[in-house]
Design an enzyme around this catalytic site. Structure first.
Site, mmCIF file in Angstrom:
data_model
loop_
_atom_site.group_PDB
_atom_site.id
_atom_site.type_symbol
_atom_site.label_atom_id
_atom_site.label_comp_id
_atom_site.label_asym_id
_atom_site.label_seq_id
_atom_site.Cartn_x
_atom_site.Cartn_y
_atom_site.Cartn_z
ATOM 1 N N HIS A 66 -30.568 59.755 60.566
ATOM 2 C CA HIS A 66 -30.325 60.291 59.220
ATOM 3 C C HIS A 66 -29.566 59.283 58.388
ATOM 4 O O HIS A 66 -28.895 58.402 58.917
ATOM 5 C CB HIS A 66 -29.557 61.611 59.288
ATOM 6 C CG HIS A 66 -28.326 61.571 60.119
ATOM 7 N ND1 HIS A 66 -28.353 61.716 61.493
ATOM 8 C CD2 HIS A 66 -27.022 61.384 59.796
ATOM 9 C CE1 HIS A 66 -27.124 61.643 61.977
ATOM 10 N NE2 HIS A 66 -26.284 61.425 60.966
ATOM 11 N N CYS A 199 -18.804 63.189 61.165
ATOM 12 C CA CYS A 199 -19.472 61.919 61.404
ATOM 13 C C CYS A 199 -19.565 61.173 60.075
ATOM 14 O O CYS A 199 -19.293 61.748 59.018
ATOM 15 C CB CYS A 199 -20.851 62.119 62.029
ATOM 16 S SG CYS A 199 -22.086 62.834 60.932
#
Length: 688
Positions: A66, A199
């Protein structure tokens, strides 16, 4: 139907390459082919950069590369079911289901929430199994859409008669009460854990780790509360929940926001991927850490960990104090480093270095030394770096005052307003005013209800721009001149102090330093001294004299208590005598709080002694013209002290006075019974 995926973005049972780079590049190409991105290589580069930080393979044969990318025009999900698995770095083997999540850099929170929901769905084994068995792309897309769709609200059943409705309501209330009771019983006696997951991109791993930890905690019979710090936003854990927690889990690849909230609690920390791959281990380790005195704990200021609770109930005066002290606390490192470097510059290069430092630094080097040799060159280097550091005094003060008011959006306009205050000659008073203005404007802008498309621009463009224009514009056009005149008058007054006036100022500041040993009154005197350092120069030594008086007075309380424990040991308990040994070092390092254990045990004798001792030290220091380039460090920054002998004598005199006063009060100021005349019928009372 979701707008993030369609059949063009799904590849089923076709090989896309032998390694993960090839698979990601192929999926990036499909995003461009679908008209949802402009540059496949740019999208691949952004996704690969994320992949290099930490692999995106997760247990169960799944990978979720991603990225946020300027090449993406709308939030997109591209998926591939591979005939043979490709290694994406998961501990349990290669991945055959790969999802590329691609979002624009300034994507809206709603889209990020949708994509995060998908990431969380991949924890569910039934959902993953249905994707693996999907016969075609249309079915695959339908399954994803169902996972992304919000759960429907339960339908209300119309009541047959009013009595039935009343009975239903009563039954619902009873059921709710039973559910609450059951929940309470279910959590009774269980360990209570907190978890924070985060993250770098905050799209997938953040939420998958949260769900994996929640599932592992439920299986272990542990109560767990999770805070996801992702791109879709974060809802901070309630202070009441944090307070009753036994331990904390940090599954993060970035810094935890407001970590001080958890100060002192046992902690188990690891990368976010560990929260996905091995959640059960992290939960077990956290439970074991609860009763382990040697377990790592969250570091930080425990007082700061209660800030969220206090801020909700603080009155105006408390808010002003918090805001101003925040600015001062962030400013002090600039002053401390800068002041010590300037002192080193004078030590090596002499006081004339102020006239030549810039020229020496720009035209000389280690192989082309100036007249005077290496020491003069090093003195010029130290002085230049120190002067630059001191130049941040007012901008840092203003920037972090604005930060205390409006959080991060206030930092930039606060720094700009502080720099403008420096340009206008408004000094630290201008920094205070500019920081408050910038923070207030930023806060008002942040509270505006703006259209959805504008929300992403508010914190990074609109708020800094408008707040800077308003706050700095007012400083230049309206406020700068009058504040500069006030600052000049204050500096002239300080510079003109001599004789009795200087002694009185030192006495007052010294008494304030001893009044509450690091409390608000102490901080006011200290902040006044530190803020004035920016106006100091070779020709204006008054701010340096104020700093020296404050430092000398602040060293006295712990040194006085330490001396008293030596002069008359029997007046102190064994614990106080041990504290006295530590107080020598604390006092020498200018840590006034070293006297707090003594004040806590005997407030009405220790505080008067500290006030008198501090007042004596401050008065002597000011009267004899002692100066300090350093805002902290005590005797350990002796090289930054001007007139060092009188600095030491002021501290010794104050410490002796403080010690003798506390001994006298302990010997002769006792609580004794006093009877009023019997005719008055007064009860027996005790007075000091």
């Amino acid at each position: 139907m979701s707008d993030v995926i369609d059949q063009r973005l799904v590849t089923l049972d076709e090989p896309l390459g032998a390694d993960k780079a090839a698979v990601i590049r192929a999926l990036a190409g499909s995003v461009v082919a679908a008209g949802r991105a402009t540059d496949a290589e740019a999208l691949f580069a952004d996704a690969w950069a994320r992949e290099e930080k930490d692999s995106t393979g997760v247990p169960g044969g799944i990978a979720i590369p991603h990225a946020k990318s300027d090449a993406v025009t709308e939030p997109t999900l591209a998926a591939a079911r591979l005939p043979e698995g490709v290694d994406f770095g998961s501990f349990d083997g290669p991945a055959d289901l790969v999802f590329l999540i691609a979002v624009p850099t300034a994507s809206t929170q709603e889209h990020l929430t949708v994509l995060s929901t998908l990431a969380r769905s991949l924890i569910r084994e039934d959902f993953v199994a249905s994707l693996r068995s999907a016969p075609d792309a249309a079915t695959f897309v339908r399954l994803v859409d169902e996972a992304l769709a919000p759960e429907p609200e339960p339908a209300a059943t119309p009541a047959a008669v009013p009595a039935a409705a009343a009975a239903g309501a009563a039954g619902a209330t009873a059921a709710a009460g039973a559910a609450d009771a059951a929940a309470s019983a279910r959590h009774a006696g269980k360990p209570v854990l907190l978890a924070v997951t985060a993250c770098p991109t905050g799209i997938a791993h953040t939420y998958m780790a949260a769900d994996a930890l929640a599932k592992a905690a439920d299986e272990a019979g542990v109560e767990l509360h999770v805070e996801t710090q992702g791109s879709a936003g974060a809802t901070p854990l309630a202070p009441s929940v944090i307070e009753r927690a036994d331990a904390v889990i940090f599954a993060v690849d970035v810094d935890v926001r407001d970590k001080s909230r958890f100060a002192g609690k046992p902690v188990v920390a690891g990368p976010v991927k560990r929260g996905i791959d091995h959640p059960g281990e992290m939960v077990r380790e956290a439970v074991a850490a609860i009763d382990d005195p040697s377990a790592p704990r969250v570091t930080g200021d425990v007082a700061a960990s209660t800030a969220a609770t206090a801020a909700a109930s603080e009155h105006f005066g408390q808010k002003v104090k918090r805001v101003l002290l925040t600015g001062v606390s962030y400013m002090i490192p600039f002053v401390a480093g800068g002041g010590l470097l300037i002192a080193l510059g004078f030590l090596f290069g002499g006081y004339d270095i102020t006239d030549t430092a810039n020229e020496i630094v720009l035209t000389n080097n280690l192989f082309n030394l100036p007249d005077g040799g290496l020491l003069v060159y090093l003195g010029a280097v130290f002085f230049t770096i120190g002067a630059i550091s001191m130049g941040f005094l007012v901008p840092a003060l203003a920037g972090y005052i604005a930060y205390a008011i409006a959080d991060r959006p206030g930092i930039a306009p606060g720094f700009v307003a502080g720099s403008v205050a420096g340009l206008m000659g408004a000094g630290f008073i201008g920094g205070l005013v500019g920081g408050i203005l910038a923070g207030w404007v930023a806060l008002m802008l942040a509270r505006l209800d703006v259209p959805r498309w504008l929300r992403g621009l508010m914190p990074v463009v609109i708020i800094p721009l408008v707040a800077s224009i308003v706050a700095s514009g007012l400083m230049i056009v309206v406020l700068g001149g009058p504040i500069a005149a006030l600052s000049t008058a204050l500096n002239d007054w300080l510079a003109g102090l001599s004789g009795a006036a200087a002694i009185v100022l030192g006495l007052i500041l010294g008494a304030m330093m001893g009044f509450d040993l690091g409390g608000p009154v102490n901080k006011v005197a200290y902040s006044f001294a530190v803020a004035g350092l920016g106006a100091a120069s070779v020709d204006n030594q008054a701010p340096l004299m104020v700093m020296a008086a404050v430092m000398a007075a602040g060293m006295v309380p712990p040194l006085a208590m330490a001396l008293a424990t030596v002069l008359d040991r029997k007046l102190f308990t064994p614990v106080e005598r041990e504290n006295g040994k530590a107080a020598w070092l604390l006092g020498a390092a200018f840590i006034s709080e070293g006297a707090i254990p003594f004040a806590a045990a005997d407030l009405f004798r220790v505080i008067p002694a500290s006030i008198l001792g501090g007042a004596v030290a401050g008065a002597i220091s000011m009267g004899m013209g002692v100066t300090s380039q350093a805002p902290h460090g005590g005797i350990f920054v002796f090289f930054a002290i001007g007139n060092l002998l009188w600095f030491v004598l002021a501290i010794v005199a104050g410490s002796v006075v403080g010690a003798l006063v506390v001994i006298a009060l302990k010997r002769w100021a006792h609580r004794r019974p006093v009877r009023e005349e019997q005719a008055m019928g007064a009860p027996e009372v005790a007075v000091a």
